[in-house]
Every structure is written in structure tokens, then in C-alpha cells.
Scaffold this active site. Structure first.
Site, PDB file in Angstrom:
ATOM      1  N   SER A 150      -3.689  -9.809   3.153  1.00 48.13           N
ATOM      2  CA  SER A 150      -2.335  -9.940   2.608  1.00 48.13           C
ATOM      3  C   SER A 150      -1.534 -10.890   3.480  1.00 48.13           C
ATOM      4  CB  SER A 150      -1.648  -8.578   2.609  1.00 48.13           C
ATOM      5  OG  SER A 150      -0.274  -8.726   2.330  1.00 48.13           O
ATOM      6  N   TYR A 163      -0.516  -0.149   6.439  1.00 47.95           N
ATOM      7  CA  TYR A 163      -1.133  -1.181   5.591  1.00 47.95           C
ATOM      8  C   TYR A 163      -1.372  -2.467   6.388  1.00 47.95           C
ATOM      9  CZ  TYR A 163      -1.271  -4.583   1.695  1.00 47.95           C
ATOM     10  OH  TYR A 163      -1.615  -5.590   0.819  1.00 47.95           O
ATOM     11  N   ALA A 165      -1.709  -2.773   9.573  1.00 48.35           N
ATOM     12  CA  ALA A 165      -2.799  -2.538  10.534  1.00 48.35           C
ATOM     13  C   ALA A 165      -4.143  -2.646   9.819  1.00 48.35           C
ATOM     14  CB  ALA A 165      -2.641  -1.166  11.173  1.00 48.35           C
TER      15      ALA A 165
END
Ligand SMILES: NC(=O)c1ccc[n+]([C@@H]2O[C@H](COP(=O)([O-])OP(=O)(O)OC[C@H]3O[C@@H](n4cnc5c(N)ncnc54)[C@H](O)[C@@H]3O)[C@@H](O)[C@H]2O)c1
Length: 269
Positions: A150, A163, A165
Site C-alpha cells: 500500500s 495495517y 506494520a
């Protein structure tokens, strides 16, 4: 000459697994790999939507099958690879796309929420990659590992500590995979999407709109689009096409990379 160029983008005869392929970005990836001729195993925990997705690909003239798989279950992940190999004889392309992104500030985050995000987004990708590695090695220069991270790994958002991490972990893990698989000709890369309209992001966008006292996401979506140099949110197809590029023979010398597919958003963050 023209035909030779086309073969560089042809996936006829390849078998691919796309996790979280029933909806959103995964569905766009599955559809594009099938367009290039790959047989696509759509692997999602949502059985109904999973079957519907494989059926849509088949109806459009592609080759696809649905296998229900929850990425938090090692047993189901092992069975997914075994069933793919026994049905199609080989596995050439693995796309680890399935992920969840519930939001919570770190100070309030339940340990269970942290564990679930890491379990699905990071541990699941590890388990499936490990199970797929023997087949990817046999596939040699046709072998492709493509993991979805992402733009969050570039700049974090409040409420996404778990998220972020998991996605940072996916990128580091992919670089290790690239090193370990290189001698077999298998490549390993990351696609990092920017802002994409999907069922998952709709939940996030709905929450933002509610916080602003708005009844729908139109203003939230429009405001965010002004930050994207190409001027619009991505759709699942935009990410699917970029993933397809990495899966094709034309990308055989690209490995260990993170490709941002974000309409230039990273430039403005
Ligand atoms: N939408 C965005 O703006 C955006 C941005 C950057 C990165 N991403 C990444 O793209 C990927 C797809 O995101 P999306 O927005 O399409 O999500 P989505 O929620 O719209 O779709 C996710 C799919 O994964 C499946 N899934 C969830 N948990 C699963 C599990 N345990 N086992 C198997 N399947 C499971 C869901 O059933 C669903 O079909 C994720 O890796 C996400 O982190 C999305």
C-alpha cells in the site's frame, strides 16, 4: 515483429492464484491475468462472491476456478496449493492480495485486532508463499510472486498502525523472497496501490464522510482526488493491469521492486 511483442504479454498456459480475488482489487487482478490467457484460481474466504467472480471470468471467455480459502488458516492455505497443483499440474504466478484494514488508534487498539491484521495480511502471505515456493521454483523463469502492499508504507495514516506494520512487513518479506528465488529465475515484486475505489475502501470512506456530517462519500472522494496528480481515484482494473505487467514475460528482469500504482499520489504526500 508485432506478434513477437504480443507474446511478451501472453500468459497462455500459466496458472495463477489470486488471494482475496472475489472482490475489489483482487477481482481486477484476476480478470486481467485471465484476459492475458492465464488460468486463474480465485482464492477468497467469501465463497459466494468467489464463485461468482470465477464464473464471470469464465463467462467472458477466460479460464478460472474458485477455491474457498481463509488466509488465517494454515490448513486451508496448504489445501489451496495442493488442489491447484492437482487440478492444473503447476503454479506459476502467486498474487498475495487478501488483506483487512479495520481502523483504530494505537492507544485503543485491542491486541486481538492487531493479531488478526498481522495474521491475515502478513502471516497468511508468508504461509502461502512458503507453500507455493516448490511450484514457483519448478516454473523457473515463468515464476512470479507479486505481493500487494500500500502507499501507506510511504506515509502512514492515523488508525492504521497494525495495517502499516503488516504492509511494511510484506515489502521487506518480498525483498527476501526476491533474493532467495532469483537463482531459479523466479521474480518477486510488490505493487503498492494508492487510493482505490473498492468495497473495503468504501467502509473507510463512509466513516470519513460520517465524521464530516455528510450522508455520502461524494465530497470525501472529490477532495481526495484533488491530491492525486492524475486527478482521479484508481479502480480495481488500474491495479489489475499493473499486476498483469509484472506477471508477463516482459517483466522477467524486474525483481525485488515496489511499484507504486497511485496516479502520482506519492509525489504529493
Ligand atoms: N482500496 C485501496 O484504496 C487500497 C489501497 C492500498 C492497498 N490496498 C490493498 O489492496 C488489497 C485489496 O484491497 P481492497 O480494497 O480490494 O479490499 P476489499 O476489502 O475490497 O477486498 C478484499 C477481499 O479480500 C478478501 N479477504 C479478506 N480477508 C480474507 C481472508 N482472511 N482470507 C481470504 N480472503 C480474504 C475479502 O473477502 C475480499 O474479497 C489489500 O492488500 C489492500 O491492503 C488497497
Amino acid at each position: 515483429m508485432h506478434n513477437k511483442a504480443l507474446t511478451m504479454f501472453d500468459l497462455t498456459g500459466r496458472t495463477a492464484i489470486v488471494t482475496g480475488g472475489a472482490k475489489g482489487i483482487g477481482k481486477g487482478i484476476a480478470a486481467n491475468l485471465a484476459l492475458a490467457g492465464a488460468t486463474v484460481v480465485v482464492a477468497d474466504r467469501d465463497t459466494e462472491e468467489n464463485i461468482a467472480c470465477a464464473q464471470q471470468i469464465t463467462n467472458a471467455g477466460g479460464k478460472s476456478t474458485a477455491i474457498t480459502c481463509d488466509m488465517s488458516s494454515e490448513t486451508e492455505i496448504t489445501a489451496l496449493v495442493e488442489s491447484t497443483i492437482s487440478s492444473f499440474g503447476h503454479l506459476d504466478i502467486l498474487v498475495n492480495n487478501a488483506a483487512i484494514y479495520p481502523m483504530s488508534p494505537i492507544a485503543d487498539m485491542a491486541t486481538d485486532m492487531w493479531d488478526e491484521v498481522i495474521r491475515i495480511n502478513l502471516r497468511g502471505a508468508f504461509l502461502l508463499t512458503r507453500a507455493a515456493i516448490p511450484a514457483l521454483k519448478r516454473s523457473g523463469a515463468n515464476g512470479r510472486l507479486i505481493n500487494i502492499s500500500s502507499i501507506d508504507t510511504w506515509k502512514s495514516y492515523i488508525g492504521m498502525g497494525h495495517y502499516d506494520a503488516s504492509k511494511g512487513g510484506i515489502e521487506a518479506f518480498t525483498r527476501s523472497c526476491a533474493l532467495e528465488l532469483a537463482e531459479f529465475g523466479v521474480t518477486a515484486n510488490v505493487i503498492a496501490p494508492g487510493a482505490v475505489k473498492t468495497p473495503g475502501s468504501k467502509t473507510v470512506r463512509n466513516n470519513l464522510a460520517r465524521e464530516r456530517g455528510e450522508s455520502n462519500t461524494d465530497a470525501v472522494d472529490a477532495d481526495f482526488a484533488t491530491r492525486i496528480p492524475l486527478g482521479r481515484w484508481a479502480d480495481a482494473d488500474d491495479i489489475g493491469q499493473a499486476t498483469l505487467l509484472l506477471a508477463t514475460p516482459a517483466a522477467h528482469y524486474i525483481t525485488g521492486q515496489t511499484i507504486y500504482v497511485d496516479g502520482g499520489l506519492k509525489l504529493t504526500m
